[in-house]
Design a protein around this motif. Structure first.
Motif, PDB file in Angstrom:
ATOM      1  N   PHE A  88       0.604  -1.172   0.001  1.00 27.65           N
ATOM      2  CA  PHE A  88      -0.084  -0.174  -0.052  1.00 27.65           C
ATOM      3  C   PHE A  88       0.854   1.229  -0.215  1.00 27.65           C
ATOM      4  CE2 PHE A  88      -3.749  -2.150   2.319  1.00 27.65           C
ATOM      5  CZ  PHE A  88      -4.072  -2.784   1.001  1.00 27.65           C
ATOM      6  N   LYS A  89       2.039   1.050   0.781  1.00 33.69           N
ATOM      7  CA  LYS A  89       2.785   2.561   0.794  1.00 33.69           C
ATOM      8  C   LYS A  89       3.420   2.806  -0.601  1.00 33.69           C
ATOM      9  CE  LYS A  89       7.102   2.056   2.167  1.00 33.69           C
ATOM     10  NZ  LYS A  89       8.291   2.206   2.371  1.00 33.69           N
ATOM     11  N   GLN A  90       3.815   1.824  -1.505  1.00 36.40           N
ATOM     12  CA  GLN A  90       4.383   2.061  -2.695  1.00 36.40           C
ATOM     13  C   GLN A  90       3.053   2.359  -3.700  1.00 36.40           C
ATOM     14  OE1 GLN A  90       5.078  -0.497  -0.908  1.00 36.40           O
ATOM     15  NE2 GLN A  90       7.304  -0.164  -0.575  1.00 36.40           N
ATOM     16  N   ILE A  91       1.968   1.954  -3.431  1.00 35.00           N
ATOM     17  CA  ILE A  91       0.762   2.156  -4.150  1.00 35.00           C
ATOM     18  C   ILE A  91       0.465   3.637  -4.235  1.00 35.00           C
ATOM     19  CG2 ILE A  91      -1.576   1.859  -4.576  1.00 35.00           C
ATOM     20  CD1 ILE A  91      -1.070  -1.071  -4.171  1.00 35.00           C
ATOM     21  N   LEU A  92       0.537   4.310  -3.004  1.00 34.46           N
ATOM     22  CA  LEU A  92      -0.244   5.590  -2.747  1.00 34.46           C
ATOM     23  C   LEU A  92       1.100   6.510  -2.941  1.00 34.46           C
ATOM     24  CD1 LEU A  92      -2.424   5.105   0.507  1.00 34.46           C
ATOM     25  CD2 LEU A  92      -2.882   5.999  -2.008  1.00 34.46           C
ATOM     26  N   PHE A  93       2.416   6.250  -2.219  1.00 32.63           N
ATOM     27  CA  PHE A  93       3.405   7.358  -2.271  1.00 32.63           C
ATOM     28  C   PHE A  93       4.902   6.772  -2.757  1.00 32.63           C
ATOM     29  CE2 PHE A  93       1.058   6.794   1.845  1.00 32.63           C
ATOM     30  CZ  PHE A  93       0.197   7.935   1.776  1.00 32.63           C
ATOM     31  N   GLY A  94       4.894   5.776  -3.541  1.00 30.03           N
ATOM     32  CA  GLY A  94       5.977   5.682  -4.514  1.00 30.03           C
ATOM     33  C   GLY A  94       7.186   5.215  -3.621  1.00 30.03           C
ATOM     34  N   VAL A  95       8.215   6.032  -3.879  1.00 28.56           N
ATOM     35  CA  VAL A  95       9.682   5.988  -2.905  1.00 28.56           C
ATOM     36  C   VAL A  95       9.763   7.126  -2.314  1.00 28.56           C
ATOM     37  CG1 VAL A  95      10.536   4.305  -4.768  1.00 28.56           C
ATOM     38  CG2 VAL A  95      10.758   6.771  -5.162  1.00 28.56           C
TER      39      VAL A  95
END
Length: 124
Positions: A88-95
């Motif tokens: 979820f972190k990558q889906i919403l906020f990338g890197v």
């Protein structure tokens, strides 16, 4: 509110060439955006809401609503691990280096008494 941009250009910007936030009727006529680090033209109607929620202005409201829905069926103690597992972190906020802090904000929102109202607002 309405905003009209005529015969303008954005070249080599580190972020978006043109970014309009909030509920704005934006019109671009004869404008050019080239070689920018983000989107050429980026209209973010939910940006003020995202900032109030402690999230980046360009957070995708539809994706956030989907993730909040997915977290609803998961016990609070297991949400962080499940969010990590599902990416979820990558889906919403990338890197973004602030991604973990933002994900904590999302987990808090998922457990808010007003989460259903928030999901509905994000989905509209």
């Amino acid at each position: 509110m309405a905003a009209k941009f005529t015969n303008c250009g954005a070249f080599g910007c580190a972020e978006d060439g043109f970014r309009v936030t909030g509920e704005v009727n934006a019109e671009f006529d004869g404008c050019v955006s080239v070689g920018n680090g983000g989107q050429g033209f980026n209209i973010l109607p939910k940006a003020p809401l995202m900032e109030k929620l402690g999230l980046p202005a360009d957070t995708d409201p539809t994706k956030l609503a989907e993730i909040l829905r997915a977290l609803q069926g998961i016990p609070k103690a297991e949400q962080a691990a499940e969010a990590e597992k599902r990416g979820f972190k990558q889906i919403l906020f990338g890197v973004l280096k602030e991604g973990p802090a933002y994900l904590n904000n999302v987990l808090q929102l998922a457990n808010s008494p007003q989460v259903q109202q928030l999901i509905q607002m994000l989905s509209s």
